[in-house]
Enzyme design. Structure first.
Site, mmCIF file in Angstrom:
data_model
loop_
_atom_site.group_PDB
_atom_site.id
_atom_site.type_symbol
_atom_site.label_atom_id
_atom_site.label_comp_id
_atom_site.label_asym_id
_atom_site.label_seq_id
_atom_site.Cartn_x
_atom_site.Cartn_y
_atom_site.Cartn_z
ATOM 1 C CG HIS A 65 -2.266 0.737 0.877
ATOM 2 N ND1 HIS A 65 -2.352 1.761 -0.024
ATOM 3 C CD2 HIS A 65 -3.508 0.560 1.373
ATOM 4 C CE1 HIS A 65 -3.596 2.200 -0.086
ATOM 5 N NE2 HIS A 65 -4.326 1.494 0.758
ATOM 6 C CG ASP B 260 -4.343 4.074 -5.411
ATOM 7 O OD1 ASP B 260 -3.884 5.196 -5.658
ATOM 8 O OD2 ASP B 260 -4.938 3.371 -6.267
#
Lengths: 260, 498
Positions: B468, B472
């Protein structure tokens, strides 16, 4: 840089210290302290030492191994080191390579002399691939049947050290300080020193040897270069290394005992 | 269910064999008889079709030579044991005693160093195998001691006798085939086999041994028991299990097997070595990466038709077509559109390196652990070339001949965990990559069409694990949609054919 480091993810970490001309006693002290008090893996490469010095194994008896009169006359320093093995005379032409490892550092390696010797010889086989018929002969590294590297080890409860002195070059006169040892490998076949040993410089440039050794080590370990200064504070002041110079008195006493 | 992967680098191995489950997405067939033995093998965790648990409790033992086979014989009845010189390795006949670390009267713990000896080139610390008190020291520094000769006498508590037996059992778990002989009782066999015989009330000396040097193996006991009518259904012998994993010595399986049979449920300490140890390190590092997971279902009907067509029109004998190559090629197509998913993250400089090649790693399960070889430059390979390369890598894994080049340089990983079982997993990224995809089993599930009719479709659930810090949800979702499009409509791949 991320990429070269991360390709080594999964390899055990090993600290690499490189020296040039470090006095051999200092090297032995550092090695012993790292063996006994560190829990990390280490590789030490020392490109030559300063003055010619005789280094005997832990049980070496000077009277049997040295021409004591010449040694005393010429004031050649004599060290008894903490590992086993035989006697060498080292100087600026000697290249030292040492591995200090935890027992689990090399997968599946039994922590005994033969397997460790076998592991190290396979590492050096990569260094000397295609050069000079390199192999391990009994406990020595040879080209053909001429020795150019001597080995010694110490195995403790959880770790081991394997160090080698490589004769990149040697001074013929220095060899005269050493006697023909009583315990000699069978392949020596009673040859004199000069017929038994050879020089690595006839086979490979010095820097090439050290670089290739580091490269070969990198295939099994993730190497992290460390300067001595960085670990000086970690090296315990209370540690008493056992490698030491033999005093003149001890050498003289040995000479006297021999004569009587 | 968690999916694990390992970045395997060249490790020192002694020719251990790796086996690979079938790369097809169907579960590995087993018989009920195999089930009992599987808990003793790594393959067990992967091969139980009904059980989706990954136990990974692998009885991988380092060769612990702290106890010699003479341990039982050492014990005298008055609690004083003779401690011989051992632990020096093969080929060493004698050593010179250098120094003692203890003296008479000292209390000593198990594994505490007792003395240092020298043999040839090595000084070796000899550690204590018992906890006790030093009763008598039999040598002084300078003495030459033969290997096997008594070094010292120790007073140990009687309760340590079972410890000694346990240490023999521990010895038996090694993959070292040489030293597993138990000489007491006249017949060669391991304690596990003796336990099994005892369990069935059989005198082990009555059993004909079929192993090396006449040693009695587990199947010999079982055969004898069947012949004598003691047991009705012989369990499948170790030879069957040996087909699945030659890594472990037979006695190891019989050890754990008979432990369950005879009710000896003791704790086993398994030091993690080799690939398992590497996995500890890589997972610990990967765990620091903030992950998110994206799950999607993909309709594989078109994929199944395509595979069937490849197979029917296959001109090359010996080439087997599976779903994987098409999945790999379509993955590469999707990566071309979303290069961020095919990148590495440099934490120090906070940079993302968009890798030019699509080196797609395929996780393969072997008895030794997971290995992830990768197919290089998939963007430049045809599906046929990918099929051949995949087959080559699988064969190399089987033969344990993967080169460092084969297992390094990957840019994204595919974990075909569905070949073993499971709906989907939550995979952990294979650093320094930023994405990993776990593909579950293709299942026939009911779907509802636009007109309200229910129809059956072959559905594969995939779970994309992503870093992450770099990716995204939106990027991964779009990337996955693109990949899904190519899988569900493989004819679209032709649009990009050059």
């Amino acid at each position: 840089m991320l990429v070269p480091q991360t390709k080594n993810i999964g390899l055990p970490l090993m600290n690499l210290m490189r020296f040039k001309g470090l006095p051999i006693l200092q090297q032995l002290h550092i090695e012993e302290q790292l063996l006994r008090t560190s829990s990390e893996n280490w590789c030490i490469v020392n490109d030559g030492t300063n003055d010619p010095t005789v280094v005997m194994g832990v049980l070496g008896k000077p009277a049997e191994l040295l021409e004591i009169e010449s040694v005393l006359d010429d004031q050649v320093p004599v060290i008894r080191r903490f590992t086993g093995g035989g006697t060498v005379i080292v100087d600026h032409g000697t290249v030292f390579v040492t591995f200090i490892c935890n027992k689990e550092a090399v997968p599946n390696l039994q922590p005994y002399p033969r397997p460790i010797m076998s592991w190290s010889s396979s590492l050096y086989s990569k260094v000397f691939q295609g050069i000079g018929d390199f192999h391990l002969r009994e406990n020595d590294y040879v080209f053909g049947n001429h020795k150019f590297g001597g080995n010694a080890q110490s195995i403790t409860k959880n770790r081991w050290i394997h160090h080698t002195s490589f004769l990149w070059d040697f001074n013929v006169q220095n060899m005269s300080y050493l006697k023909h040892p009583k315990r000699a490998p069978a392949y020596r076949s009673a040859r004199s020193h000069l017929d038994f040993i050879c020089r690595m410089k006839d086979y490979m440039p010095r820097s090439t040897f050290m670089d290739k050794t580091v490269e070969a080590t990198e295939t099994q370990f993730s190497l992290r270069p460390i300067q001595l200064e960085a670990i000086r504070t970690c090296l315990e002041a209370e540690f008493c290394p056992s490698s030491r110079f033999l005093t003149n008195e001890e050498l003289e006493a040995a000479a006297v005992a021999l004569q009587s | 269910m968690l999916c694990r992967r390992i970045l395997l680098k060249k490790v020192w191995n002694n020719g251990r064999r790796w086996l690979l489950p079938s790369s097809s997405l169907s579960p590995v067939p087993t018989t009920a008889d195999y089930k009992r033995h599987f808990s003793t093998h790594i393959m067990a965790a992967f091969s139980l079709p009904q059980n989706n648990q990954f136990t990974l409790k692998i009885p991988y033992m380092e060769n612990r030579c702290k106890f010699s086979s003479n341990a039982v014989a050492d014990l005298h009845t008055n609690g004083i044991v003779d401690v011989p010189l051992a632990q020096t390795g093969e080929g060493i006949a004698e050593c010179e005693l250098l120094k003692w670390f203890i003296q008479e009267g000292d209390e000593v713990e198990e594994f505490q160093p007792l003395c240092e000896v020298q043999s040839d080139k090595a000084t070796i610390e000899i550690t204590s195998r018992y906890k006790g008190r030093v009763a008598q020291v039999l040598h002084v520094p300078g003495n030459i001691v033969k290997v096997g000769e008594t070094l010292l006498k120790m007073a140990v508590e009687d309760t340590q006798v079972p410890l000694v037996t346990l240490s023999n059992l521990e010895n038996e778990k090694q993959p070292d085939t040489k030293s597993n002989k138990d000489f007491t009782g006249g017949v060669l066999s391991t304690p596990a086999v003796r336990n099994l015989a005892k369990e069935h009330g059989i005198n082990i000396n009555d059993v004909q041994g079929s192993g090396k040097d006449g040693r009695v193996l587990k199947e010999d006991v079982l055969k004898y028991a069947t012949q004598e009518g003691i047991i009705k259904d012989p369990l499948v012998t170790a030879t069957a299990t040996a087909d699945l994993g030659q890594l472990f010595h037979r006695e190891k399986s019989s050890l754990l097997e008979s432990a369950q049979v005879s009710g000896h449920y003791e704790d086993t300490i398994v030091p993690l070595r080799g690939f398992q140890r590497t996995m500890v390190k890589t997972m610990s590092m990967a765990a620091k990466v903030p992950h998110f997971h994206y799950v999607e279902e993909i309709d594989c009907d078109a994929l199944a038709e395509l595979k069937a067509s490849f197979q029917t029109n296959n001109l090359e004998p010996g080439l087997k077509f599976t779903f994987l190559p098409v999945l790999i090629k379509s993955l590469s197509m999707a990566l071309s559109k979303y290069p961020m998913v095919n990148s590495c993250f440099n934490e120090e400089s906070v940079e993302v390196i968009l890798r030019g090649s699509h080196n797609i790693g395929i996780a393969m399960a072997t008895p030794n652990g997971l290995v992830v070889p990768n197919i290089k430059n998939v963007q430049s390979l045809s599906i046929l070339e990918i099929t051949k390369e995949l087959s080559r890598l699988q064969q190399l894994s089987l033969d344990n001949k993967l080169s460092p080049a084969d297992i390094s340089g990957g840019t994204i990983t595919l974990s075909n965990i569905g070949a073993i079982g499971g709906k989907f997993g939550a995979p952990i990224v294979n650093l320094p990559e930023v994405a990993i995809i776990a593909m579950g089993r293709i299942q026939k599930l009911p779907r509802v069409a636009d007109d309200g009719d229910v129809y059956s479709a072959s559905i594969m659930t995939v779970n994309i694990g992503a870093d992450h810090r770099v990716l995204d949800g939106a990027i991964v979702a779009r990337f996955c949609n693109e990949w899904k499009r190519f899988i569900e409509k493989p004819e679209l791949l032709m649009l990009h054919m050059k």
